[in-house]
Design a protein around this motif. Structure first.
Motif, short mmCIF file in Angstrom:
data_model
loop_
_atom_site.label_atom_id
_atom_site.label_comp_id
_atom_site.label_asym_id
_atom_site.label_seq_id
_atom_site.Cartn_x
_atom_site.Cartn_y
_atom_site.Cartn_z
N GLU A 184 0.82 -1.21 0.00
CA GLU A 184 0.00 0.00 0.00
C GLU A 184 0.86 1.26 0.00
N ASP A 185 1.94 1.24 0.79
CA ASP A 185 2.85 2.38 0.81
C ASP A 185 3.49 2.58 -0.56
N GLY A 186 3.87 1.46 -1.18
CA GLY A 186 4.48 1.56 -2.51
C GLY A 186 3.51 2.12 -3.53
N LEU A 187 2.24 1.73 -3.45
CA LEU A 187 1.23 2.26 -4.37
C LEU A 187 1.02 3.75 -4.14
N SER A 188 0.97 4.16 -2.87
CA SER A 188 0.82 5.59 -2.57
C SER A 188 2.00 6.39 -3.11
N ASP A 189 3.20 5.84 -2.92
CA ASP A 189 4.39 6.52 -3.44
C ASP A 189 4.33 6.64 -4.96
N ALA A 190 3.91 5.55 -5.60
CA ALA A 190 3.83 5.56 -7.07
C ALA A 190 2.83 6.60 -7.56
N ARG A 191 1.67 6.67 -6.90
CA ARG A 191 0.67 7.66 -7.30
C ARG A 191 1.20 9.08 -7.13
N ARG A 192 1.90 9.30 -6.01
CA ARG A 192 2.44 10.64 -5.75
C ARG A 192 3.49 11.01 -6.80
N GLU A 193 4.37 10.05 -7.12
CA GLU A 193 5.41 10.34 -8.11
C GLU A 193 4.81 10.54 -9.49
N LEU A 194 3.81 9.73 -9.84
CA LEU A 194 3.17 9.89 -11.15
C LEU A 194 2.47 11.22 -11.27
N SER A 195 1.88 11.70 -10.17
CA SER A 195 1.26 13.02 -10.19
C SER A 195 2.30 14.10 -10.47
N ALA A 196 3.47 13.97 -9.81
CA ALA A 196 4.53 14.94 -10.05
C ALA A 196 5.05 14.83 -11.48
N VAL A 197 5.15 13.61 -11.99
CA VAL A 197 5.62 13.40 -13.36
C VAL A 197 4.65 14.02 -14.36
N ARG A 198 3.34 13.85 -14.13
CA ARG A 198 2.36 14.45 -15.04
C ARG A 198 2.50 15.97 -15.07
N THR A 199 2.75 16.56 -13.89
CA THR A 199 2.94 18.01 -13.84
C THR A 199 4.16 18.43 -14.65
N LEU A 200 5.26 17.68 -14.52
CA LEU A 200 6.47 17.98 -15.26
C LEU A 200 6.25 17.82 -16.77
N ILE A 201 5.49 16.79 -17.14
CA ILE A 201 5.20 16.59 -18.56
C ILE A 201 4.36 17.75 -19.11
N ASP A 202 3.37 18.18 -18.32
CA ASP A 202 2.55 19.32 -18.75
C ASP A 202 3.40 20.57 -18.92
N GLN A 203 4.34 20.78 -17.99
CA GLN A 203 5.21 21.95 -18.09
C GLN A 203 6.13 21.83 -19.31
N ARG A 204 6.56 20.63 -19.59
CA ARG A 204 7.46 20.41 -20.72
C ARG A 204 6.74 20.62 -22.05
N GLU A 205 5.48 20.18 -22.10
CA GLU A 205 4.72 20.29 -23.35
C GLU A 205 4.13 21.67 -23.56
N SER A 206 3.87 22.39 -22.46
CA SER A 206 3.28 23.74 -22.58
C SER A 206 4.07 24.70 -21.71
N PRO A 207 5.33 24.99 -22.06
CA PRO A 207 6.18 25.83 -21.20
C PRO A 207 5.64 27.22 -20.98
N MET A 208 4.97 27.81 -21.97
CA MET A 208 4.47 29.17 -21.81
C MET A 208 3.32 29.23 -20.83
N SER A 209 2.38 28.28 -20.96
CA SER A 209 1.22 28.31 -20.07
C SER A 209 1.58 27.89 -18.67
N SER A 210 2.55 26.93 -18.53
CA SER A 210 2.90 26.47 -17.20
C SER A 210 3.63 27.53 -16.40
N SER A 211 4.33 28.44 -17.10
CA SER A 211 5.06 29.47 -16.38
C SER A 211 4.12 30.46 -15.72
N THR A 212 2.90 30.54 -16.21
CA THR A 212 1.95 31.48 -15.61
C THR A 212 0.92 30.78 -14.74
#
Length: 388
Positions: A115-143
């Motif tokens: 369960e701890d591993g699943l929670s960690d994975a969900r947390r990391e994937l959430s952070a990864v999705r944010t980084l991907i969004d910033q990478r794909e839309s750098p102008m919008s993510s900066s604001t």
């Protein structure tokens, strides 16, 4: 001499059944594999590991035979293997005396890890999705500004949690982020964590109301001390984690705001997953007296080291390096010995003023865990010291 030749179907050596005189309730390794769901190679592996051994091995051919009543354990072993239970813990489950509850305790620990591993994975994937969004839309993510997280917590609960971890924060560290306390809120729980790399303290408080996403912020020790000073009035307080700012609102209009620390705080979830072989209940006052008055050794930079011995029955005492009982006369223990910093251990014992403690020990090179018996979410871990 006639040699029987067979087509080379596999590189895995085959155990060929010979004509042997075995009892009618015996099954060959192939039959046991088919009926249990394990492979022949898995049965060989678990035999070699001493986890699940055949009832009889033909001394001439080495062929393995299993009793019919072993089939239930073989099927259980197959299920334990599927859920990823480590070999050492599979051995504990299969060897557990009926009715002892040990097998269920092993499974409970493994489930918590999953369960701890699943929670960690969900947390990391959430952070990864944010980084991907910033990478794909750098102008919008900066604001785009991350939403603030606002939640309430009982003043007494937060005070107790901070008292249980404040001692472990680093002083004059080369890593500034360690000079603070991590506030990690998720769902209905706020966890506070402090570490100086040699020890770590964790505690928690219930969160009755949460607005916004889960969040983690490292609050500098001076701000933490200011927050603690405002918690004397009781009732509930409101905390807001807003980017690089933390705000506390208490009763009577009292308010404190401070800047958060930048940097990556150690992954406390991973570091606090300790596989303990012994759990020992001990009154805090008894352990404090034994540690304060027991034998010690002074090492580099004047640190005093005490040697704890954990006997086979879980009894803990402070011993000398030759295994003697030291000056407290408690009698030597012949079990696992763990060397720890005496001052660190005394601070962990007194943090939060618990009356009853649970010590969790493994080996001389694994961390020592000190838990509040009345609050399983409050504990400290100390790194052992390697004596020269």
């Amino acid at each position: 001499m006639t040699v029987s030749r067979h087509p080379a179907l596999t590189l895995d050596p085959v155990e060929a059944a010979e004509s042997v005189d075995v009892e009618s309730d015996m099954r060959s390794i192939g039959e046991t594999a088919r009926e249990s769901g394990l492979t022949v190679s898995a049965l060989r592996f678990y035999d070699g590991a001493g986890v699940f051994c055949p009832a009889w091995v033909d001394p001439q051919t080495g062929y393995r035979w299993y009793r019919t009543d072993q089939l239930a354990d073989a099927r259980l072993l197959c299920r334990l293997r599927r859920v990823g239970l480590p070999v050492a813990e599979i051995r504990l489950v299969l060897a557990a005396p009926p009715g002892s509850g040990e097998a269920h305790r092993v499974l409970d620990r493994h489930l918590r890890r999953l369960e701890d591993g699943l929670s960690d994975a969900r947390r990391e994937l959430s952070a990864v999705r944010t980084l991907i969004d910033q990478r794909e839309s750098p102008m919008s993510s900066s604001t785009t500004r991350t939403a603030a997280t606002r939640f309430t917590v009982g003043a007494a609960d937060l005070a107790a949690a901070l008292d249980a971890v404040r001692f472990a924060a680093a002083e004059d560290s080369e890593h500034p982020v360690l000079g603070g306390v991590l506030f990690d809120v998720e769902g209905s729980v706020l966890r506070v964590v402090a570490t100086d790399r040699y020890r770590m303290a964790v505690s928690q408080a219930a969160v009755p109301a949460l607005e916004g996403p889960g969040a983690s912020t490292v609050v500098p020790v001076p701000v933490v001390d200011g927050i603690r000073a405002l918690l004397a009035g009781g009732g509930e307080v409101t905390l807001t984690l807003d980017g690089d700012r933390v705000v506390l609102e208490a009763a009577a209009g009292r308010r404190l705001e401070g800047a958060a620390l930048e940097g990556d705080f150690p992954d406390y979830r991973r570091l606090t997953r300790i596989e303990a072989s012994h759990r020992t209940d001990v009154p805090a006052s008894v352990l404090r007296e034994a540690v304060a008055g027991g034998a010690c050794r002074t090492v580099h930079e004047g640190h005093e080291i005490v040697l704890l011995s954990v006997g086979p029955g879980g009894a803990v005492c402070v011993v000398t390096e030759d295994g003697g009982a030291g000056d407290d006369g408690r009698g030597p223990a012949d079990g696992t010995r763990i060397a720890v910093n005496r001052q660190y251990l005394l601070e962990a014992i007194g943090a939060g003023a618990p009356e009853q403690l649970v010590l969790e020990t493994g080996s001389p090179i694994t961390p020592l865990a000190i838990r509040d018996a009345g609050n399983d979410g409050t504990f400290s871990i100390l790194m052992p010291v390697r004596l020269p």
